[in-house]
Design an enzyme around this catalytic site. Sequence first.
Site, PDB file in Angstrom:
ATOM      1  N   LYS A   1       2.224  -3.210   8.749  1.00 32.10           N
ATOM      2  CA  LYS A   1       3.482  -2.492   8.528  1.00 32.10           C
ATOM      3  C   LYS A   1       4.642  -3.351   8.989  1.00 32.10           C
ATOM      4  CE  LYS A   1       4.452   1.857   8.564  1.00 32.10           C
ATOM      5  NZ  LYS A   1       4.730   3.280   8.816  1.00 32.10           N
TER       6      LYS A   1
ATOM      7  N   SER B   1      10.050   4.158   8.051  1.00 33.22           N
ATOM      8  CA  SER B   1      10.071   3.114   9.074  1.00 33.22           C
ATOM      9  C   SER B   1       9.746   1.736   8.521  1.00 33.22           C
ATOM     10  CB  SER B   1       9.078   3.455  10.185  1.00 33.22           C
ATOM     11  OG  SER B   1       7.789   3.637   9.646  1.00 33.22           O
ATOM     12  N   GLY B   2       9.308   1.644   7.273  1.00 34.83           N
ATOM     13  CA  GLY B   2       9.013   0.345   6.693  1.00 34.83           C
ATOM     14  C   GLY B   2       7.917   0.415   5.654  1.00 34.83           C
TER      15      GLY B   2
ATOM     16  N   LEU C   1       0.812  -1.215   0.000  1.00 34.88           N
ATOM     17  CA  LEU C   1       0.000   0.000   0.000  1.00 34.88           C
ATOM     18  C   LEU C   1       0.843   1.262   0.000  1.00 34.88           C
ATOM     19  CD1 LEU C   1      -2.678  -1.056   2.656  1.00 34.88           C
ATOM     20  CD2 LEU C   1      -2.895  -1.108   0.156  1.00 34.88           C
ATOM     21  N   GLY C   2       2.030   1.182   0.534  1.00 36.89           N
ATOM     22  CA  GLY C   2       2.902   2.347   0.614  1.00 36.89           C
ATOM     23  C   GLY C   2       4.193   1.990   1.311  1.00 36.89           C
ATOM     24  N   ARG C   3       5.106   2.963   1.315  1.00 34.09           N
ATOM     25  CA  ARG C   3       6.405   2.732   1.936  1.00 34.09           C
ATOM     26  C   ARG C   3       6.903   4.035   2.534  1.00 34.09           C
ATOM     27  NH1 ARG C   3      10.364  -1.212   1.462  1.00 34.09           N
ATOM     28  NH2 ARG C   3       8.977  -2.365   0.042  1.00 34.09           N
ATOM     29  N   GLY C   4       7.450   3.951   3.739  1.00 33.74           N
ATOM     30  CA  GLY C   4       7.982   5.124   4.427  1.00 33.74           C
ATOM     31  C   GLY C   4       9.326   4.834   5.039  1.00 33.74           C
TER      32      GLY C   4
ATOM     33  N   ASP D   1       6.429  13.193  13.107  1.00 32.12           N
ATOM     34  CA  ASP D   1       6.444  13.182  11.643  1.00 32.12           C
ATOM     35  C   ASP D   1       5.048  13.470  11.100  1.00 32.12           C
ATOM     36  OD1 ASP D   1       7.508  13.009   9.117  1.00 32.12           O
ATOM     37  OD2 ASP D   1       7.532  10.818   9.039  1.00 32.12           O
TER      38      ASP D   1
END
Length: 822
Positions: A558, A541-542, A536-539, A651
């Site tokens: 996550k 932290s993972g 779904l997404g990536r940031g 954040d």
Amino acid sequence: MRSRTLKLLCKISFFSNRIATKDNNLCIFLFLLIVLSFSRSANSKSLLHLRRGDSISVEGDDFITSPDNTFTCGFYGMGSNAYWFAIWFTHAKDKTVVWTANRDAPVNNQSSRVSMRGDGTMVLTDVDGRIKWQTNTTNTAVVVAELLNTGNLVLKNRQGDILWQSFDVPTDTLLPSQLLTKDKRLISSLRKGSLGSGYFNLYFGGDNVLSLISDSPQISSIYWPNPYSDIYTSGRTNYNGSRFAVLDDMGVLFSSDHYQANASDIGFGIKRRLTIDPDGNLRIYSLINSSGQWMVTWQAISQPCQVHGACGSNGLCVYTPKPKCICTPGYAANDPNDWNAGCEPIFNQSLLNPEVEFLALSQFDYFGSDLYYKPNFTLEACRELCRNDSGCKGFTYRTWGNGHCYAKSDLFNGFASPDFPGTVYIKLPRSLQVSKPSIFDGSSTMCESREAEIRVGSPSMYNIARKTVRWGYIYSFCLALGVIELLFVVLGWWLFFTKHGVPTSVEAGYRMISNQFRRFNYSELKKATNNFREELGRGGSGAIYKGVLADNRVVAVKRLGDVFQGEDEFWAEMRTIGKINHMNLVRMWGFCSERRHRLLVYEYVDNMSLDKHLFNSNFLGWKQRFAVALGTAKGLAYLHHECLEWVIHCDVKPENILLDSEFQPKIADFGLATLSRRDGPGSEISRIRGTKGYMAPEWALNQPITAKVDVYGYGVVILEMVKGIKLSNWVVDDAENDKIPLKILGRTVKEKSQCGNSSWVESIVDSRLEGNYSRIQAATLVQLGLTCVEEDQSKRPNMAAVVQTLMECEDETDTNSENVIA
């Protein structure tokens, strides 16, 4: 002094005679004004010493100052005719008092006097000559009184030895270098704006531990350190013979029981004070020289409602979102301006039995006052026990494992908490019609799983059908809602009972189906995400993956990186984060901590993140944007002011604000800063977090990190919501485009608003809205955003204040209004 004044008066007289021919009346008026001014100046004087035979009158405006002029000592007035002999900060905007001699015995504003007598005593006398206060220095060699740069008023002999000092008799404040020892205590003021003694104390208790206690006429109760944890769990020791505490010049509070706390602006050169406030909290304040105002840089209690007795007898402490006091249903405030006075019943308590009912308040409780405690007790038995006991005013029923019954002899220290696993039942006359406190609204969802408002008067709380229709259609409607919810509860209980063998206790069954936070194993999450297939997404932290649990719940999983701590610490942190529950925070369903795997399981949010509905063609309308701004503020206010563990997000950005099916905001990743900062006991946030453009200046300047970093990020977000584009893409019509866009925007708004020009609103608001927005709301968001991104964190508001500001203009929908907030 007098001769100079007389010469000036002669010159003024001569000058007035020269101009009298032009305007005699004006001349006489000016002359009288000047005479009065000089007369007052002649009587007013600043003293560095007060010697034997000298005195200070309440009418003369005389006072003693410290050599560096930091502190002033003299008569401090409040109201029309109440004066105290006091010491205060000279340059504080409100002349903050740090010590009073006659704390509970103010004197008259005429003829009251402080004198240094011939026998070595300093004496305060009232208008009639009665002694209101005096030092215990009779027949000593005292010759002079001085006010030191530390704020300490001292009496000295000829050799300079201190024979008496105000530091030995503190009131509600401890100044740097002032010792609090075993035979002294700080006592709060009774209320804000009062100097009289209140009910909250800081002192060394019988266990030799520095403690906060609520010591009211009704009850005494220690609330800090946590009375429900042992001393060593709280990081203290009672092997403490010296028993002293001190606030040093660096802003460090140290106690001999091994307690230590640091002001967030730790360092030399700042004027500070440690004060026990009227709300019972202990705080370190730092003086902002430029404004003369105080900034809280540390406090003992992060959740104000944990202060015992904050709302008096029969009172409840709630968050809406700021902490406030209300009365227990069925009770009324004795004095709405003084919650120390508590509340009193609006019914005759002697007529309670047997005609009683019980009002259920889910996730409320009262500290202490337990008449008796019954473990492994059913709800019905607990209710009957309280019903038949005239000394029982209600009971708390907690539901972990088997039921636990706590009958209450007093309704004292009431509070609401999202963490409390139970319900309090208030004993009321059957004829009295009251309802739950209306605090569970969008501003504070401390109990998202709300119980129906059920009056429990029949033999079973589930036997609602036996109740007769006594209050017409309204009661019937409420009863129908209760029955519907009851059916869901019974159905859930039945399913769990038949499939999992849950114990037959209704209370235990209800708890099992409502407690969905759990620890997963890695294999079931791998299966749920189909081997982590749909990302779904990536940031930072993972990565986040979509999954479906065995019970068909759609979740977001996550996978965290390798920066997080060991299994025991991770698990402990999860237990805390799992208790956090607010409608504007993404709900965490559970976690996995297995070997090297660290995973978090969140609710799946349908409409993804805010950035996907703001910075492209599929953009939100104005009403939705304002709702997102308000909801996000409420979520952050909950984290900062209400959580049992103080949480800083670190954040805040559009990518971390998710939108549900109704486009209501839910803040994600709010626990990751807490997880990644634990480098050791008592450590600060040591690793820079956040995203460029949303990071507060204090990250780069190596300054203390507080909740104000989230306020900064929020400010950037709401400015981007108004503009509709990323901050990095802002182009301001200015010749200095190479400068920071925020500064240019701030200067533009300030210049145009001062000139009465409202066109700046149109130049900033997203043009794609085509004018369909509230100009008042837009102006509020812009100016609030600019305040939130101030470089000086002390000038930024807290999130509770942000919520209040936005709620005040929430109903403003006039898109054609010309009224722009300047």
